[in-house]
Motif scaffolding. Structure first.
Motif, PDB file in Angstrom:
ATOM      1  N   ASP A  72       0.819  -1.208   0.000  1.00 33.21           N
ATOM      2  CA  ASP A  72       0.000   0.000   0.000  1.00 33.21           C
ATOM      3  C   ASP A  72       0.856   1.263   0.000  1.00 33.21           C
ATOM      4  O   ASP A  72       0.563   2.228  -0.710  1.00 33.21           O
ATOM      5  CB  ASP A  72      -0.946   0.014   1.203  1.00 33.21           C
ATOM      6  N   GLU A  75       2.369   1.706  -3.445  1.00 33.29           N
ATOM      7  CA  GLU A  75       1.339   2.136  -4.391  1.00 33.29           C
ATOM      8  C   GLU A  75       1.022   3.615  -4.217  1.00 33.29           C
ATOM      9  O   GLU A  75       0.888   4.356  -5.206  1.00 33.29           O
ATOM     10  CB  GLU A  75       0.085   1.297  -4.201  1.00 33.29           C
ATOM     11  N   GLN A  76       0.940   4.095  -2.979  1.00 33.98           N
ATOM     12  CA  GLN A  76       0.671   5.514  -2.738  1.00 33.98           C
ATOM     13  C   GLN A  76       1.827   6.379  -3.237  1.00 33.98           C
ATOM     14  O   GLN A  76       1.611   7.452  -3.816  1.00 33.98           O
ATOM     15  CB  GLN A  76       0.431   5.752  -1.251  1.00 33.98           C
ATOM     16  N   SER A  78       3.936   5.658  -5.692  1.00 33.98           N
ATOM     17  CA  SER A  78       3.921   5.690  -7.158  1.00 33.98           C
ATOM     18  C   SER A  78       2.769   6.553  -7.670  1.00 33.98           C
ATOM     19  O   SER A  78       2.892   7.215  -8.711  1.00 33.98           O
ATOM     20  CB  SER A  78       3.825   4.277  -7.729  1.00 33.98           C
ATOM     21  N   GLN A  79       1.658   6.587  -6.948  1.00 29.62           N
ATOM     22  CA  GLN A  79       0.542   7.429  -7.341  1.00 29.62           C
ATOM     23  C   GLN A  79       0.922   8.902  -7.221  1.00 29.62           C
ATOM     24  O   GLN A  79       0.600   9.710  -8.091  1.00 29.62           O
ATOM     25  CB  GLN A  79      -0.677   7.120  -6.472  1.00 29.62           C
TER      26      GLN A  79
END
Length: 106
Positions: A72, A75-76, A78-79
């Motif tokens: 998680d 992913e945050q 990379s976002q």
């Protein structure tokens, strides 16, 4: 370009000859002489036939467990990078549009 002589219309040059013009009218192509009979018949293999097996593959390995919290966080991160590049591209595009509009107006 030559022009037709006589009492004919300009479109007569492009018309196909009719059946009464002395020449044989163009006939549609005839049907093929015979239909396709299909592929040749094949002989099925004997009952119980299988290809020979030379090597047995190893059983699949067990995958390591996944750390969902770390996934998680990655992913945050990379976002955020993706949104940053999108914002930078938007700023450049707005600047270019303003520059183009100012060249047209002034």
């Amino acid at each position: 370009m030559t022009t037709p002589s006589g009492g004919s219309t300009p479109d007569d040059y492009w018309r196909r000859p009719g059946a009464g013009d002395g020449e044989k009218a163009e006939q549609p192509p005839a049907a093929p002489p015979r239909a396709y009979p299909g592929p040749p018949p094949s002989v099925p293999p004997p009952a119980g036939w299988r290809p020979p097996v030379h090597l047995q593959p190893a059983p699949p390995r067990r995958l390591p467990p996944q750390d969902m919290a770390d996934l998680d966080i990655a992913e945050q991160r990379s976002q955020r990078v993706t949104y940053g590049f999108g914002a930078a591209a938007a700023v450049v595009l707005v600047f270019l549009v303003c520059l183009l509009c100012s060249r047209i107006i002034f």
